[in-house]
Design an enzyme around this catalytic site. Structure first.
Site, PDB file in Angstrom:
ATOM      1  N   ARG A  75       0.819  -1.215   0.000  1.00  0.00           N
ATOM      2  CA  ARG A  75       0.000   0.000   0.000  1.00  0.00           C
ATOM      3  C   ARG A  75       0.854   1.267   0.000  1.00  0.00           C
ATOM      4  O   ARG A  75       0.599   2.190  -0.776  1.00  0.00           O
ATOM      5  CB  ARG A  75      -0.988   0.026   1.159  1.00  0.00           C
ATOM      6  CG  ARG A  75      -0.556  -0.770   2.373  1.00  0.00           C
ATOM      7  CD  ARG A  75      -1.447  -0.496   3.555  1.00  0.00           C
ATOM      8  NE  ARG A  75      -2.705  -1.221   3.540  1.00  0.00           N
ATOM      9  CZ  ARG A  75      -3.854  -0.696   3.887  1.00  0.00           C
ATOM     10  NH1 ARG A  75      -3.929   0.559   4.252  1.00  0.00           N
ATOM     11  NH2 ARG A  75      -4.951  -1.411   3.872  1.00  0.00           N
ATOM     12  N   THR A  76       1.861   1.318   0.847  1.00  0.00           N
ATOM     13  CA  THR A  76       2.682   2.534   0.874  1.00  0.00           C
ATOM     14  C   THR A  76       3.436   2.709  -0.438  1.00  0.00           C
ATOM     15  O   THR A  76       3.544   3.807  -0.978  1.00  0.00           O
ATOM     16  CB  THR A  76       3.666   2.494   2.063  1.00  0.00           C
ATOM     17  OG1 THR A  76       2.927   2.291   3.257  1.00  0.00           O
ATOM     18  CG2 THR A  76       4.446   3.791   2.168  1.00  0.00           C
TER      19      THR A  76
ATOM     20  N   LYS B  43      20.379 -10.631  -1.831  1.00  0.00           N
ATOM     21  CA  LYS B  43      21.518 -11.525  -2.074  1.00  0.00           C
ATOM     22  C   LYS B  43      22.717 -11.077  -1.255  1.00  0.00           C
ATOM     23  O   LYS B  43      23.857 -11.263  -1.644  1.00  0.00           O
ATOM     24  CB  LYS B  43      21.860 -11.546  -3.555  1.00  0.00           C
ATOM     25  CG  LYS B  43      20.766 -12.182  -4.404  1.00  0.00           C
ATOM     26  CD  LYS B  43      21.061 -12.036  -5.875  1.00  0.00           C
ATOM     27  CE  LYS B  43      19.857 -12.424  -6.722  1.00  0.00           C
ATOM     28  NZ  LYS B  43      19.840 -11.667  -7.974  1.00  0.00           N
TER      29      LYS B  43
ATOM     30  N   ARG C  51      12.068   2.286   2.637  1.00  0.00           N
ATOM     31  CA  ARG C  51      11.480   1.678   3.832  1.00  0.00           C
ATOM     32  C   ARG C  51      12.411   0.571   4.279  1.00  0.00           C
ATOM     33  O   ARG C  51      12.880  -0.226   3.458  1.00  0.00           O
ATOM     34  CB  ARG C  51      10.105   1.102   3.548  1.00  0.00           C
ATOM     35  CG  ARG C  51       9.634   0.210   4.703  1.00  0.00           C
ATOM     36  CD  ARG C  51       8.200  -0.179   4.601  1.00  0.00           C
ATOM     37  NE  ARG C  51       7.343   0.965   4.843  1.00  0.00           N
ATOM     38  CZ  ARG C  51       6.066   0.847   5.198  1.00  0.00           C
ATOM     39  NH1 ARG C  51       5.522  -0.328   5.349  1.00  0.00           N
ATOM     40  NH2 ARG C  51       5.330   1.921   5.371  1.00  0.00           N
TER      41      ARG C  51
ATOM     42  N   HIS D  74       7.525   7.499  10.373  1.00  0.00           N
ATOM     43  CA  HIS D  74       6.789   7.295   9.129  1.00  0.00           C
ATOM     44  C   HIS D  74       6.130   8.642   8.814  1.00  0.00           C
ATOM     45  O   HIS D  74       4.917   8.802   8.946  1.00  0.00           O
ATOM     46  CB  HIS D  74       5.763   6.179   9.321  1.00  0.00           C
ATOM     47  CG  HIS D  74       5.160   5.671   8.043  1.00  0.00           C
ATOM     48  ND1 HIS D  74       5.449   6.229   6.816  1.00  0.00           N
ATOM     49  CD2 HIS D  74       4.299   4.656   7.795  1.00  0.00           C
ATOM     50  CE1 HIS D  74       4.777   5.572   5.873  1.00  0.00           C
ATOM     51  NE2 HIS D  74       4.073   4.620   6.446  1.00  0.00           N
TER      52      HIS D  74
END
Lengths: 424, 317, 169
Positions: free
Chosen positions: B56-57, B84, B106, B134
């Site tokens: 969603r963000t 990786k 994020r 946030h």
């Protein structure tokens, strides 16, 4: 004729202070007095001549992490910081928990610039359950045993270790941290962890284990040495225990009396260390402990890490800071103590804890081993990480201007540092 | 605001928040057009670097960037080198070498966006870091409140639930209090941050005590994990004590708003049908998210003077 | 130009608009933020008085369409308000001063996102010259030759000509 004479300095040792030249021949001091001569003269004008410093808490990273530090590079950093002896910590890869690793480390240490001693683990693999072969390692000269990096969690195991160690005449040193309270903590629990949104390590994670081990020392009569005390509460408990005659000793690191949790605000993992940087009040408590003798020694907890290891998210980066090359100057700069008191915290008192007091920290007198540090107590310098001898750069003091600098270091009669330069 | 980055609400201050909310009005209008797109960030490239899954963000930011005509680049954890073993440092330097103007990041670790600002020249936008911050969520919540109440100043807002582990709570406390609201945190002690006494808020352990006196109930997502960590005995007990159950909902002021950052655990922190009530403005929060993020992107990338391009010629008429 | 002359100019422009466009029903008058907004309302009111019904009025902020983004601070003044789909309508764009033509270029781009008007016409109170793009007004209050270093200020009280202060745009 003597090999070296240290000329024109003020000699300070456990017996007092006086202006004197110090003559050295072979491994030993041969004369202390005025107008001495030798083949080689080291100028000590304006400087203090002291017994060599002893770091009882050094991570040399060898074996296992030689890109961060080696015994050789670490010993070079040590002598530049005025140390003539260091005690390596056992949390290497593999850990120093049996005789073969002890032998390897001591063999590598023979070529080092300073005297390299090693501690060894209390439990096998530093895992906290089975006792490591302490007697065998003690025979090789190991005097301090610690699972440093971790505390021995189980009180029953610690009791047994203490009783076993007492019979060997060695000392157990504890990294005090109750794991179930610190969990995945990254910094001191409190105002700053709350604001920065990071899991905290409460002061009580350390203090509970200090409290427990004081009880176990009282119970067993065996000595416990407390490593890197970081909270005012820990210092107060150790003070009370000493007054009650419990056989305990303690060290504090330079960073715990110079830096606070607020340093973490920029999320720079250089400021991540365990135990974590604490509050202003804790810094005050540690300084008080150093001043009133509750804490015996300044230790560095020199913990080199490569840039790659530190350039990670804060909670993924390993804890630890460099210390060997800055500890003495930080003590002079930040502590409200006399030079003689600072030398005591850096030299003969830690030497006694490490069981090497006849070799290091002994009075500057004919017949004593020539382990000597000559420093200028008033000159200032600015810490530049690129100029450090350590292979790593993780000093939290970059750019800080400090007072006091080591000029010459003599280890077993060899001038390994002259005018601030390592000679090999 | 820091012209370069958006890392925390504190970077903005009350004036910066106000300015972004005002600007958001214009982007809400743009979003309502038949063709909801303006060419203001043509030629700019925005990269997503999401180490935590958050569809969603990410979609909200992506929609915002596209409506501003920016080009976008997606480095999702599942499809690139970031899983990786490549370090964040190497990854962001690689992204920067491709030529990006902003990186929206994020990460599960607090402070990573701040660290990235030291590693690249691009603007860094924090889309959530650990428990820390946030900021765009807080801005969209402020915008939603302003939309429904006209003003945030003086509103009584209860934030309910797992404050300790919540970046949304930290940023919202900063934003709501900066805008003059009276904030009360409602949670058991185990879910409150340490040293909460230093936060500019009231604290209570009883939702029932505050229910009748609040203008806004802001519910946080309750995670099953907290039960395993012995922070709450069970989700059932949590719901009984701190959930906005049907009976608690009935005791709310009829004008009180209900907010949630999503995704909701219906039946845990919020009764199943409460989100459908007209008082719940959760969908508006989501809708406003796009416009708020347009404001942020525009403010960082579109409304600033690039000194290298300063020209003498004037522009008017 | 004083307030009276301004009012007369608006009336004249309203008559010219009606000569060109037979009915107000198909017209939408759109003022550019910020200088054109007040003029657009007055023009629409004049059209309403003459014709009986006033045309729809809107506002347009062109900040997001300007060609100097990155060259100077660009912030919208207020949200755009377009009252109807523009497809098959005649849009009369209204601004206070026509100068380089770049604002109108941006406005034409912006209008495009609201539909496809049958025609777009441009009404300005002052044409001060110095065009940098191929744009000309359809309805002009007054042609006012200026130097580049002069500033033109249109208010309900009239039009002033002054020197640009140092550092002012």
């Amino acid at each position: 004729m003597a090999d070296i004479v240290v000329k024109g300095g003020r000699v300070i040792d456990a017996t007092g202070e006086r202006m004197a030249d110090v003559a050295i021949e072979g491994n030993n001091i041969v004369a202390v007095g005025e107008g001495l001569t030798a083949l080689r003269v080291l100028d000590a004008g304006g400087c203090v001549v002291a017994p060599g410093f002893v770091d009882i808490h050094t991570h040399l990273r060898e074996p296992g992490t030689e890109d961060a530090e080696t015994i050789e590079s670490g010993s070079r950093a040590a002598v530049l910081g005025g140390y003539t002896a260091v005690v390596a910590m056992p949390n290497t890869t593999p850990p120093i928990d049996d005789a073969s690793v002890v032998r390897d480390v001591l063999a590598l240490g023979r070529d080092a610039l300073c005297d390299v001693h090693t501690s060894a683990a209390i439990t096998v693999g530093r895992a906290g359950d089975r006792l490591a072969p302490m007697a065998e390692m003690a025979e090789l000269g190991v005097h301090l045993f610690t699972d440093d990096g971790d505390g021995v969690q189980d009180p029953g195991v610690m009791r047994n270790a203490l009783e076993y160690a007492a019979g060997l005449g060695v000392t157990l040193a504890q990294h005090c941290e109750v794991d179930s309270l610190s969990l995945d903590g990254q910094m001191n629990e409190g105002e700053w962890s709350s604001r920065l949104g990071m899991p905290g390590i409460p002061a009580e994670a350390e203090e509970l284990m200090v409290m427990r081990d004081i009880a176990l020392a009282r119970m067993t009569g065996a000595r416990v040495h407390f490593q890197h005390l970081s909270t005012a509460g820990s210092v107060a408990m150790v003070r009370a225990a000493r007054q009650a005659g419990v056989p305990v000793s303690a060290e504090a690191t330079t960073h715990h009396f110079t830096l606070t949790e607020a340093e973490v605000a920029g999320y720079d993992p250089v400021f991540k260390v365990n135990p974590p940087l604490r509050t202003v009040a804790d810094v005050g408590g540690v300084k008080l402990g150093l001043a009133d003798g509750s804490i015996d020694a300044i230790a560095t907890d020199h913990a080199p890490h490569t840039a790659d290891a530190k350039n990670l998210p804060f909670d993924q980066a390993p804890p630890g800071m460099l210390g060997l090359e800055t500890a003495f100057a930080l003590a002079v700069t930040e502590l409200d103590l006399s030079i003689a008191e600072i030398i005591a915290l850096l030299s003969w008192r830690p030497a006694a804890i490490a069981g090497i007091a006849t070799e290091h920290g002994a009075p500057i007198a004919p017949g004593s081993p020539a382990n000597v540090t000559i420093f200028d107590p008033v000159t200032t310098w600015t810490v530049d990480p690129r100029e450090l001898a350590s292979l790593s750069r993780n000093t939290p003091y970059a750019g800080r201007t400090l007072t006091g600098r080591v000029r010459h270091t003599i280890v077993a009669g060899e001038a390994v540092v002259i005018d601030g330069d390592a000679q090999r | 605001m820091s012209r370069q980055h958006l890392l925390t609400i504190d970077d903005l201050g009350a004036d910066g928040i106000e300015e972004l909310l005002d600007l958001t009005d214009s982007f809400v209008e743009v979003s309502e057009r038949r063709i909801p797109k303006v060419p203001v960030l043509r030629g700019k490239t925005v990269a997503w670097l999401f180490y935590e899954d958050s569809t969603r963000t990410r979609l909200s930011f992506e929609t915002a960037a596209r409506r501003l005509s920016a080009d976008t680049m997606n480095f999702s954890v599942s499809s690139s080198s970031v899983n990786k073993g490549e370090s964040v440092l190497d990854t962001v330097q690689t992204i920067e070498a491709m030529g990006v103007d902003a990186i929206v990041v994020r990460h599960g670790s607090a402070g990573v966006p701040r660290q990235i600002t030291g590693w690249v020249d691009a603007s860094v936008i924090n889309a959530g870091d650990g428990w820390h911050a946030h900021p765009t969520q807080a801005l969209l919540d402020c915008y939603t409140l302003r939309q429904h109440r006209g003003n945030i100043d003086g509103l009584r807002i209860a934030i309910v639930g797992d404050i300790k582990h919540s970046r949304v709570a930290r940023s919202n406390v900063a934003a709501f209090t900066a805008m003059g609201a009276d904030v009360t945190l409602v949670a058991p002690r185990t879910l409150l941050p340490p040293a909460v006494g230093l936060w500019p808020v009231e604290v209570t352990h009883s939702l029932d005590d505050v229910l009748a006196h609040v203008d806004v109930v802001y519910l946080l997502r309750m995670q099953l994990e907290r039960q395993a960590q012995a922070l709450v005995p069970s989700l059932r007990e949590y719901t009984a004590e701190y959930g906005l159950t049907a009976s608690r909902f009935a005791r709310l002021d009829p004008d009180a708003l209900i907010m949630h950052p999503g995704p909701m655990n219906r039946g845990v922190e919020i009764a199943a049908d409460v989100p459908e009530s007209p008082q719940a403005v959760v969908t508006n929060q989501v809708r406003n998210g796009v416009a708020v993020r347009m404001s942020v992107l525009f403010r960082l990338l579109g409304s600033e003077v690039d000194p290298r391009q300063l020209v003498e010629e004037s522009f008017s008429g | 130009m004083d307030a009276d002359e301004l009012r007369r100019a608006i009336w004249r422009m309203a008559h010219e608009i009606l000569e060109r466009n037979r009915a107000t029903a198909e017209l939408i008058v759109i003022g550019l933020q910020t200088g054109g907004v007040d003029l657009a309302e007055r023009l629409a009111a004049a059209l309403g008085e003459i014709e009986g019904t006033a045309p729809l009025v809107g506002t347009l902020d062109v900040a997001f369409y300007r060609d100097d983004i990155g060259l100077r601070p660009v912030l919208p003044e207020a949200p755009t308000e377009i009252p109807d789909d523009l497809t098959n309508k005649v849009v009369v764009l209204v601004d206070d001063v026509l100068y380089t033509g770049r604002t109108i270029r941006a406005a034409l781009d912006a209008l495009h996102d609201f539909g496809r008007p049958r025609a777009v016409q441009l009404a300005v109170m002052i044409d001060r010259g110095h065009r940098e793009l191929p744009i000309r007004p359809d309805f002009v209050g007054k042609n006012l030759p200026t130097r580049r270093d002069e500033a033109v200020d249109v208010t309900p009280d009239g039009v002033d000509l002054g020197e640009i202060q140092r550092g002012e745009r």
